[in-house]
Design a protein around this motif. Structure first.
Motif, PDB file in Angstrom:
ATOM      1  N   ARG A   1      73.083 -45.881 -71.614  1.00 32.44           N
ATOM      2  CA  ARG A   1      72.531 -47.072 -71.834  1.00 32.44           C
ATOM      3  C   ARG A   1      71.767 -47.363 -73.254  1.00 32.44           C
ATOM      4  O   ARG A   1      71.585 -48.347 -73.657  1.00 32.44           O
ATOM      5  CB  ARG A   1      71.522 -47.304 -70.697  1.00 32.44           C
TER       6      ARG A   1
ATOM      7  N   ARG B   1      78.456 -53.508 -72.317  1.00 33.44           N
ATOM      8  CA  ARG B   1      78.185 -53.697 -70.968  1.00 33.44           C
ATOM      9  C   ARG B   1      78.419 -52.718 -69.792  1.00 33.44           C
ATOM     10  O   ARG B   1      77.586 -52.589 -68.947  1.00 33.44           O
ATOM     11  CB  ARG B   1      78.915 -55.171 -70.508  1.00 33.44           C
ATOM     12  N   HIS B   2      79.370 -52.128 -69.821  1.00 32.77           N
ATOM     13  CA  HIS B   2      79.860 -51.108 -69.027  1.00 32.77           C
ATOM     14  C   HIS B   2      78.730 -49.987 -69.037  1.00 32.77           C
ATOM     15  O   HIS B   2      78.458 -49.482 -67.913  1.00 32.77           O
ATOM     16  CB  HIS B   2      81.302 -50.700 -69.137  1.00 32.77           C
ATOM     17  N   TRP B   3      78.390 -49.486 -70.232  1.00 34.92           N
ATOM     18  CA  TRP B   3      77.467 -48.386 -70.199  1.00 34.92           C
ATOM     19  C   TRP B   3      76.135 -48.939 -69.797  1.00 34.92           C
ATOM     20  O   TRP B   3      75.087 -47.974 -69.532  1.00 34.92           O
ATOM     21  CB  TRP B   3      77.393 -47.917 -71.576  1.00 34.92           C
ATOM     22  N   SER B   4      75.534 -50.150 -69.850  1.00 39.61           N
ATOM     23  CA  SER B   4      74.594 -50.471 -69.693  1.00 39.61           C
ATOM     24  C   SER B   4      73.866 -50.031 -68.353  1.00 39.61           C
ATOM     25  O   SER B   4      72.466 -50.045 -67.944  1.00 39.61           O
ATOM     26  CB  SER B   4      74.308 -52.136 -69.901  1.00 39.61           C
ATOM     27  N   ASP B   5      74.528 -49.747 -67.090  1.00 39.62           N
ATOM     28  CA  ASP B   5      74.494 -49.529 -66.170  1.00 39.62           C
ATOM     29  C   ASP B   5      74.440 -48.069 -65.523  1.00 39.62           C
ATOM     30  O   ASP B   5      74.167 -47.447 -64.650  1.00 39.62           O
ATOM     31  CB  ASP B   5      75.404 -50.143 -64.814  1.00 39.62           C
ATOM     32  N   GLU B   6      74.868 -47.170 -66.795  1.00 44.69           N
ATOM     33  CA  GLU B   6      74.762 -45.766 -66.752  1.00 44.69           C
ATOM     34  C   GLU B   6      73.726 -45.266 -67.347  1.00 44.69           C
ATOM     35  O   GLU B   6      73.474 -45.456 -68.756  1.00 44.69           O
ATOM     36  CB  GLU B   6      76.114 -45.082 -67.088  1.00 44.69           C
ATOM     37  N   PRO B   7      72.759 -44.235 -66.799  1.00 46.87           N
ATOM     38  CA  PRO B   7      71.525 -43.980 -67.648  1.00 46.87           C
ATOM     39  C   PRO B   7      71.701 -43.290 -68.944  1.00 46.87           C
ATOM     40  O   PRO B   7      71.315 -43.130 -69.833  1.00 46.87           O
ATOM     41  CB  PRO B   7      70.898 -43.308 -66.354  1.00 46.87           C
TER      42      PRO B   7
END
Length: 453
Positions: free
Chosen positions: A285, A276-282
């Motif tokens: 993701r 979930r944390h990575w989903s906002d980082e291109p």
């Protein structure tokens, strides 16, 4: 010579307890290897002695001892502890009973003494089969004790044709009585020590779960373009006294005691939170994470609901979560396994089969299961360039995976030559020390930035 070098390396690793679950298990394996070597040496020495003296019935028993010792040693090297223990105790029981009935019948001058070895064998069975079902562990021990009582209380023998002279047996009675009692005391001491160690480990593990002493390490998985496409999550225990402890020291104990269930739940929760944390980082993701699932964890009635609730609670893309199953798991209760896998795959969760080729799965299993990835075991990769059989197996697995529409990933890649061979034969993903060792989260993020930016 490379094959001999690999064999010697595996012997050294096993002797020093590499990747074993517990201190007690390391001791038990070393003892089994030592017992197998002693069986071979004693069988050879006594076989030579009795063949020179014409006692051919005893020579046959010595041959059984030698062959059993070699089988136990080979099975121990292959990690098949239960099979090795069954052969070891089966051979020892056969030899002791045969010796007591044929060579050592009780007389007024010389009492029977061979059956005394059944006492330390009963204690040894409690240690050797400690992680097996209770019926097996206590069944073998009780069988040894029942045989001891029967031989101690009876003077029956099938024949006196092979009985050793009384003058030999009088001395032998003292020797065998002394040796068996020494073995009995030593094994009791080891059993008590092992029980204390396991109790301490159990207490420490429960405290670790309460105090969140576990950390996750990430081992990168790269594609043919040298880009990071995911990672396998590997758990470590940050012990307050012992420092960082590898999974080989506690996972099997957690499995046997049921602690693997809350531990597995914690790992899944951490995995979902990280996705979930990575989903906002291109840059991150599209990174997927692979989690090993234990048998007990997967067999929980609410496993599917737990995974789906986890995905919904964290709002992650289900296809970024990969659950790794072992071949041992897929041969048990195929109907339940298939039902749960299909339910999760319908929501996008991916499944991979770990350590493919080392267990008992068959093509019929593979075609029934909704797997998306096959992992070639490191034991085949390590000598794929020097062993024709490993080379054939690796080529076959790659071709099999491709024909069934699965991705094939090779783990344990340690040299560029291995990676080149795998890529030339169609393997599309790689994992191993050549590409990256298991690393903390911060180091993995830096690793991804370096390869994918």
């Amino acid at each position: 010579m490379p094959a001999l070098s690999t064999f010697a390396k595996r012997v050294r690793q096993l002797w020093h307890g590499a990747d074993l679950a517990l201190v007690g298990q390391r001791r038990e394996r070393r003892m089994r290897m030592l017992a197998s070597l002693v069986m071979v040496v004693i069988g050879l020495l006594w076989g030579l002695f009795f063949s020179l003296n014409g006692y051919w019935a005893i020579v046959v028993m010595d041959g059984v001892i030698i062959l059993s010792g070699l089988a136990v040693f080979a099975l121990t090297l292959r990690g098949r502890g239960r099979s090795a223990n069954l052969i070891l105790f089966g051979a020892l029981i056969l030899v002791v009973v045969a010796s007591a009935l044929l060579l050592d019948p009780p007389t007024l001058a010389a009492p029977r003494a061979s059956h005394l070895y059944l006492l330390p064998m009963a204690v040894g069975a409690l240690m050797a089969f400690r992680d097996d079902p209770l019926w097996l562990r206590y069944g073998v021990a009780l069988f040894c004790l029942l045989l001891f009582v029967g031989l101690a209380a009876s003077v029956w023998r099938p024949t006196d044709a092979h009985a050793l002279p009384d003058e030999v047996r009088v001395v032998g009675s003292w020797v065998q009585g002394g040796v068996s009692m020494v073995l009995f005391f030593v094994l009791l001491h080891i059993l008590q020590t092992d029980t204390a160690e396991r109790s301490e480990l159990d207490s420490d593990l429960r405290a670790a779960l309460r105090e969140r002493q576990f950390v996750l390490y990430y081992q990168p998985q790269l594609n043919a373009a040298n880009r990071v496409i995911g990672a396998e999550l590997l758990i470590r225990w940050q012990h307050p006294q012992r420092g960082l402890v590898g999974p080989g020291e506690f996972i099997d104990h957690a499995e046997n005691t049921g602690l693997i269930i809350p531990l597995g739940q914690w790992v899944l929760e951490q995995t979902a939170a990280q996705l979930r944390h990575w989903s906002d980082e291109p840059l991150f993701r599209d990174i997927g994470l692979a989690v090993n699932i234990s048998q007990k964890q997967f067999r929980q009635p609410g496993f599917v609901a737990e995974i789906l609730a986890l995905i919904e609670r964290h709002g992650i893309a289900a296809q970024r979560l990969e659950l790794e199953l072992t071949e041992t798991l897929i041969v048990h209760d195929m109907e339940d396994l298939t039902r749960k896998m299909n339910a999760l795959v319908e929501h996008g969760v991916r499944f991979s089969l770990d350590d493919f080729g080392t267990g008992f799965s068959s093509l019929s299993h593979l075609k029934r299961l909704p797997l998306s990835k096959l992992k070639i075991d490191r034991s085949f990769i390590c000598d794929v360039l020097t062993d024709a059989n490993s080379e054939t197996i690796v080529r076959t697995v790659i071709a099999l995976g491709q024909s069934m529409g699965m991705t094939v990933i090779a783990e344990g890649v340690e040299t560029e030559a291995q990676r080149r061979f795998l890529a030339d034969n169609g393997c599309s993903q790689f994992q191993g020390y050549l590409l990256g060792r298991p690393m903390p989260l911060a180091d993995f993020c830096t690793f991804v930035q370096r390869h994918n930016a």
